[in-house]
Design an enzyme around this catalytic site. Sequence first.
Site, PDB file in Angstrom:
ATOM      1  N   ARG A 192      43.607  38.697  41.355  1.00 49.67           N
ATOM      2  CA  ARG A 192      42.355  37.956  41.156  1.00 49.67           C
ATOM      3  C   ARG A 192      41.213  38.842  41.592  1.00 49.67           C
ATOM      4  O   ARG A 192      41.073  39.162  42.777  1.00 49.67           O
ATOM      5  CB  ARG A 192      42.384  36.663  41.988  1.00 49.67           C
ATOM      6  CG  ARG A 192      41.137  35.800  41.827  1.00 49.67           C
ATOM      7  CD  ARG A 192      41.156  35.107  40.490  1.00 49.67           C
ATOM      8  NE  ARG A 192      40.157  34.041  40.416  1.00 49.67           N
ATOM      9  CZ  ARG A 192      39.066  34.063  39.642  1.00 49.67           C
ATOM     10  NH1 ARG A 192      38.834  35.115  38.874  1.00 49.67           N
ATOM     11  NH2 ARG A 192      38.238  33.046  39.617  1.00 49.67           N
ATOM     12  N   GLY A 193      40.427  39.282  40.613  1.00 56.59           N
ATOM     13  CA  GLY A 193      39.383  40.263  40.892  1.00 56.59           C
ATOM     14  C   GLY A 193      38.426  39.855  41.970  1.00 56.59           C
ATOM     15  O   GLY A 193      38.034  40.671  42.823  1.00 56.59           O
ATOM     16  N   GLU A 194      38.000  38.591  41.996  1.00 54.55           N
ATOM     17  CA  GLU A 194      37.026  38.135  42.986  1.00 54.55           C
ATOM     18  C   GLU A 194      37.558  38.264  44.404  1.00 54.55           C
ATOM     19  O   GLU A 194      36.791  38.428  45.354  1.00 54.55           O
ATOM     20  CB  GLU A 194      36.658  36.668  42.719  1.00 54.55           C
ATOM     21  CG  GLU A 194      35.914  36.452  41.404  1.00 54.55           C
ATOM     22  CD  GLU A 194      35.649  34.982  41.153  1.00 54.55           C
ATOM     23  OE1 GLU A 194      35.968  34.163  42.053  1.00 54.55           O
ATOM     24  OE2 GLU A 194      35.140  34.642  40.074  1.00 54.55           O
ATOM     25  N   ASP A 195      38.886  38.173  44.560  1.00 55.42           N
ATOM     26  CA  ASP A 195      39.493  38.224  45.898  1.00 55.42           C
ATOM     27  C   ASP A 195      39.735  39.649  46.392  1.00 55.42           C
ATOM     28  O   ASP A 195      39.450  39.972  47.550  1.00 55.42           O
ATOM     29  CB  ASP A 195      40.834  37.480  45.892  1.00 55.42           C
ATOM     30  CG  ASP A 195      40.679  35.979  45.782  1.00 55.42           C
ATOM     31  OD1 ASP A 195      39.534  35.501  45.856  1.00 55.42           O
ATOM     32  OD2 ASP A 195      41.702  35.293  45.607  1.00 55.42           O
TER      33      ASP A 195
ATOM     34  N   ARG B 274      39.662  42.883  44.211  1.00 52.36           N
ATOM     35  CA  ARG B 274      39.390  44.063  43.385  1.00 52.36           C
ATOM     36  C   ARG B 274      38.812  45.221  44.194  1.00 52.36           C
ATOM     37  O   ARG B 274      39.184  46.382  43.990  1.00 52.36           O
ATOM     38  CB  ARG B 274      38.428  43.715  42.244  1.00 52.36           C
ATOM     39  CG  ARG B 274      38.095  44.941  41.364  1.00 52.36           C
ATOM     40  CD  ARG B 274      37.123  44.601  40.264  1.00 52.36           C
ATOM     41  NE  ARG B 274      37.682  43.662  39.312  1.00 52.36           N
ATOM     42  CZ  ARG B 274      38.492  44.013  38.310  1.00 52.36           C
ATOM     43  NH1 ARG B 274      38.838  45.277  38.157  1.00 52.36           N
ATOM     44  NH2 ARG B 274      38.960  43.111  37.485  1.00 52.36           N
TER      45      ARG B 274
ATOM     46  N   GLY C  65      38.416  36.262  27.789  1.00 52.45           N
ATOM     47  CA  GLY C  65      38.223  35.252  26.759  1.00 52.45           C
ATOM     48  C   GLY C  65      39.062  34.041  27.051  1.00 52.45           C
ATOM     49  O   GLY C  65      39.608  33.875  28.150  1.00 52.45           O
TER      50      GLY C  65
ATOM     51  N   GLU D   1      48.835  35.747  32.653  1.00 60.82           N
ATOM     52  CA  GLU D   1      49.410  37.067  32.958  1.00 60.82           C
ATOM     53  C   GLU D   1      50.764  36.910  33.635  1.00 60.82           C
ATOM     54  O   GLU D   1      51.754  37.560  33.281  1.00 60.82           O
ATOM     55  CB  GLU D   1      48.492  37.836  33.924  1.00 60.82           C
ATOM     56  CG  GLU D   1      47.583  38.837  33.299  1.00 60.82           C
ATOM     57  CD  GLU D   1      46.808  39.597  34.367  1.00 60.82           C
ATOM     58  OE1 GLU D   1      45.773  40.156  33.993  1.00 60.82           O
ATOM     59  OE2 GLU D   1      47.216  39.628  35.543  1.00 60.82           O
TER      60      GLU D   1
END
Length: 648
Positions: free
Chosen positions: A37-40, A42, A69, A103
Amino acid sequence: MDLGTTQLLGAPSPSSSSSSSSSSTYSWTHNVFLSFRGEDTRYNFTDHLHKNLVQRGIRAFIDDELPRGEEISQALLDAIEGSRCSIIVFSENYASSKWCLDELVHIIQCRKSKQQMVWPVFYKVDPSDVRNQRGSYGEALNNHERKFKEQKLTNHDESKFKDNMKKMLRWKETLTEAANLSGSHYLEGREAEFIQNIVNEISLHVLHDTHINVAKYQVGIEARGRDLHKVLDVYGNDVRMVGIWGNGGIGKTTVAKAVYNSLAHVFEGRCFLENVRERSIPYGGLVDLQNLLLDEILRGKEIKVTSADKGISVIKERLSCKKVLVIVDDVDHLDQLNNLVGGCDWFGLGSRIIITTRDKHLLTSHQVSIIYKAKKLNFGESLDLFISWNGGRNKNLDDDYVKAAETVVKYSQGLPLALKVLGSHLCGRSIDEWHDALDGNLHSDIKKTLKISYDALEYSVQEVFLDIACFFKGRKVYDVIPILDGCDHKPKYAIEVLVDKALINIKQDTIGMHDLLEELGRGIVYQESPNEPGERSRLWFYEDVYRVLTKGTGTNNIKGIIAKFPTPYDICLSDDIFSKMKNLRLFINVNAQFYGDHVDYLSNELRFLHWPGCPLQTLPSTFNPRKLVELYMPRSRLSQLGEGFKVI
């Protein structure tokens, strides 16, 4: 259980569905796929993990802000499918992303269909929250469900809502499945050390166990790999030994290498012991193989055994609690198995032992009940492989070359070794050179490989092999056994050995033999006396038969003659035509036209006299047929058999 040539990969777990593809020959584009999860994470944990993986030389795919998307992108799906291993960073807000959950579903699907490794990392979350969808994971899934219901009220699309609820169920099941896998749990502090431990573990699977080179052109390997994956059932808890059996050059080792590459990451330890037959011959060879087995599986723990008996004890002691994959390649003696993989209790639960051999009896003697018979290539696969070796699959060949290529394919009869040798040999040569090569004798490289099995036979079995190659291929086994029995060859035993070593086959009571093995046997006889056929033990080629019978050049070396001509040949009998053939056991006339009514001598060693249309009026008075098994002389001119028959 003998699987024969049945279509049998891709069964990684009892719950998985049938696989649509296999990793047995899959070409990985990345070593590792990072799901996070990028926000957590990255710009902190995942970034640091990615950099450490790359520094170790591991090709790691990280989503560099791919556009998001409604559906997961094809680029991301391809990256997951092309990665040998996936690392899932379960952070606090991972489940809040539908993209991440999609994913995850695809990653677990690839674990089943491609036997990929999946490594969960629980980053500041409780694994039980992921497994049971509690805490932030429960909240995230509840939010997704609420939004799906809101969309239904807004769009009035009942079908879409049902699809979304099915997706919710898949997400929950996949989270539970992923959280049950072995992985790493991080709470706080010493993050660099935690990352390094992950990198070390991953590198053991994707670097330290670098894939074994399988073959330059992997035609037909994937289908055969699927067969083996099914019987291996690598997620079962039993210890299982599986044999791969077939003649030389059929691709046993190639398939074993492909399976090793596709499954090695599933096991705690793995070892591919190649060329055991050759490597065990030198003094201390088995001890060296035992040390290699221990070193490959235990990884750096220095253990050195000095005797085979000591090696057996150490293998049983050190590996009995480890889930291992061991491939013992090209075995030809029971001692090799007894010293390397003596019993299922030597290895931990879930272990898989694969043995490749030319001798089926070795497998049954070692109580290997699952035996996979290596399959020949079919015509399309053979043509593809030959063209690949001859310049590439996309090469456009003119009609002459196509016809010649088809001749090669028919000649090879699905034997990959023959296609490889001939394809590389003919690459870039003119069509005239192709024809010259195809008209020549069996290529020495092919012959050398096939002859290994022949050389290992005891003398009496070699004699039966040569008799079959020269005379009896295609005949009913119950017709041949009495003839060979009369020749004191113990044919039932010999035929059983030849079948076990894949040198012949019995189908519908008929003896079959690969054309290349037939050519090998006849070549061995030819080499007994290349220039003088009368000095050879067996005669089958019509020109040689004609020369020996018309010129009287036969010798005591001749044991058998078959007179089979493309068109009937006329042969004039003389008194001494057989006089020098004291050891003639077999005489078969198929279509020669003999003239003359008298010969002075027939060998008393004759077991099989097959002479339709024999022009003799009587058999020689000195002929004592005490060893004769079969006399077949229809349409002959015999008026009496001779004095010798009175004492039978």
